[in-house]
Write an enzyme that holds these catalytic residues in place. Structure first.
Site, PDB file in Angstrom:
ATOM      1  N   ARG A 241      76.372  22.448  -9.926  1.00 32.55           N
ATOM      2  CA  ARG A 241      75.423  21.365  -9.643  1.00 32.55           C
ATOM      3  C   ARG A 241      74.726  21.649  -8.313  1.00 32.55           C
ATOM      4  O   ARG A 241      75.376  22.039  -7.325  1.00 32.55           O
ATOM      5  CB  ARG A 241      76.151  20.021  -9.550  1.00 32.55           C
ATOM      6  CG  ARG A 241      76.534  19.448 -10.909  1.00 32.55           C
ATOM      7  CD  ARG A 241      75.298  19.067 -11.730  1.00 32.55           C
ATOM      8  NE  ARG A 241      75.578  18.463 -13.011  1.00 32.55           N
ATOM      9  CZ  ARG A 241      75.636  19.116 -14.170  1.00 32.55           C
ATOM     10  NH1 ARG A 241      75.459  20.428 -14.209  1.00 32.55           N
ATOM     11  NH2 ARG A 241      75.851  18.473 -15.298  1.00 32.55           N
ATOM     12  N   GLU A 270      65.893  18.184  -9.689  1.00 29.59           N
ATOM     13  CA  GLU A 270      65.413  18.908 -10.878  1.00 29.59           C
ATOM     14  C   GLU A 270      64.458  18.017 -11.650  1.00 29.59           C
ATOM     15  O   GLU A 270      64.749  16.814 -11.792  1.00 29.59           O
ATOM     16  CB  GLU A 270      66.591  19.313 -11.768  1.00 29.59           C
ATOM     17  CG  GLU A 270      67.524  20.286 -11.077  1.00 29.59           C
ATOM     18  CD  GLU A 270      68.756  20.663 -11.919  1.00 29.59           C
ATOM     19  OE1 GLU A 270      68.855  20.202 -13.073  1.00 29.59           O
ATOM     20  OE2 GLU A 270      69.607  21.398 -11.406  1.00 29.59           O
ATOM     21  N   HIS A 289      67.661  25.329 -14.939  1.00 31.45           N
ATOM     22  CA  HIS A 289      68.892  24.721 -15.471  1.00 31.45           C
ATOM     23  C   HIS A 289      69.055  25.042 -16.963  1.00 31.45           C
ATOM     24  O   HIS A 289      68.998  24.167 -17.816  1.00 31.45           O
ATOM     25  CB  HIS A 289      68.901  23.199 -15.250  1.00 31.45           C
ATOM     26  CG  HIS A 289      70.288  22.612 -15.354  1.00 31.45           C
ATOM     27  ND1 HIS A 289      70.698  21.514 -14.645  1.00 31.45           N
ATOM     28  CD2 HIS A 289      71.368  22.989 -16.089  1.00 31.45           C
ATOM     29  CE1 HIS A 289      71.958  21.216 -14.950  1.00 31.45           C
ATOM     30  NE2 HIS A 289      72.378  22.115 -15.829  1.00 31.45           N
TER      31      HIS A 289
END
Ligand code: DGY
Length: 327
Positions: A241, A270, A289
């Protein structure tokens, strides 16, 4: 009994059909402006939520008084207000197990890309700059035989360790709250992966991979002190993360030359803001991601999340429930 389900991120058609066969389903992604009114309209009646990548915070939960269960299409649960879920007895399901190997592949892709400068050299060819044999200023560094340091040693960390130790002959050090019982959980890593105090791991690892879940105890954990303890010229990868890393400290370590390169699949915010220096830094390989983003794995995650939700709404035990007491 048919219940009201709100799907807040698109599901594959076959999984949506499973839900529609048993319940009243609204599909509305609150990240898409045009769908926000439908999301808000469905929330007060929703008994089940299914989706991912959207913060389900206290304010949102307050607008969902009928909610019984949330089924997250993710293994990470940092988007959910765990204390509020616990206090209201709302079940939280997630998708552990089905994405481990895929996320480990992604991390290994970043490890190879940063060490062997894959993106930079592919761009050299694309841009017509391959006009002579490359010189040593563009050489990479070997991955095989290097020491890997893993921050976090859950299922995904162990899948990365297997690739490193068994495929690339890399000694593996890991830092976790408790040593893992390798004989029981990962016998193939016995004698190959070693529980190591953090500072010793940082001093010995050539490549440091962070696979930390985000919680109050890990937020900002990879800070200037941690980068300062890494071996000069180390490579840093984050597949866990983004907010576990202090991004300004990471940029500083790259600019000072302490770190050779960084491979990042996750960021504190993000999608990555346009003005983030991590987007364009020459020694950062950034990915959007994509840890679990393969057709097979995203489908497996959606299937598990759908099964979890159907079971919970039927009053049965879902396959994977997260203990919200463990915030
Ligand atoms: C998860 O499931 O939490 C992962 O971040 C998806 O890539």
């Amino acid at each position: 009994m048919r219940k009201k389900v709100l799907v807040f991120r698109e599901l594959p058609d076959d999984q949506l059909a499973r839900l529609q066969a048993e319940h009243e389903v609204t599909v509305a992604n609150p990240r898409i402006a045009a769908q926000l009114p439908a999301f808000e309209a469905a929330l007060p009646e929703a008994q089940g939520l299914i989706g991912s990548s959207f913060p389900v915070d206290d304010a949102l939960l307050a607008r969902a008084p009928q909610l019984e269960v949330i089924s997250s299409v993710s293994v990470g649960v940092d988007n959910y207000a765990l204390p509020a879920l616990h206090a209201r007895g709302i079940l939280l399901c997630h998708t552990p197990g089905v994405l481990d190997e895929t996320v480990a592949d992604t991390v290994f892709a970043l490890l190879m890309a940063t060490s062997r400068r894959v993106v930079e050299l592919a761009n050299l060819v694309r841009e017509g700059r391959w006009t002579k044999n490359i010189g040593e200023e563009l050489f990479g560094f070997d991955v095989h035989g290097k020491t890997l340091g893993l921050l976090g040693f859950g299922r995904i960390g162990q899948a990365i360790a297997r690739r490193a130790a068994l495929g690339f002959g890399m000694p593996v050090l890991y830092h976790a709250r408790r040593p893992v019982d390798l004989a029981r959980q990962a016998p193939e890593l016995q004698g190959r992966a070693q529980h190591t105090p953090l500072d010793e791991l940082l001093a010995r690892a050539d490549i440091v991979v962070a696979m930390l879940p985000l919680s109050d105890s890990t937020r900002g954990m990879v800070d200037a002190r941690v980068f300062g303890r890494m071996k000069p010229g180390a490579i840093f990868i984050n597949g866990g993360r983004g907010a576990t890393v202090q991004e300004s400290a990471l940029l500083d370590a790259l600019d000072r030359g302490t770190l050779r390169a960084a491979g990042l699949d996750v960021f504190a915010t993000e999608p990555l803001p346009m003005d983030s220096q991590l987007r364009t830094h020459p020694r950062v390989t950034p990915l959007p991601h994509i840890g679990s983003a393969t057709h097979e794995t995203r489908h497996a995650m959606a299937e598990l999340a759908t099964t979890n939700l159907l079971k919970a709404l039927a009053g049965e035990r879902p396959l994977a429930v997260y203990d919200t007491a463990f915030a």
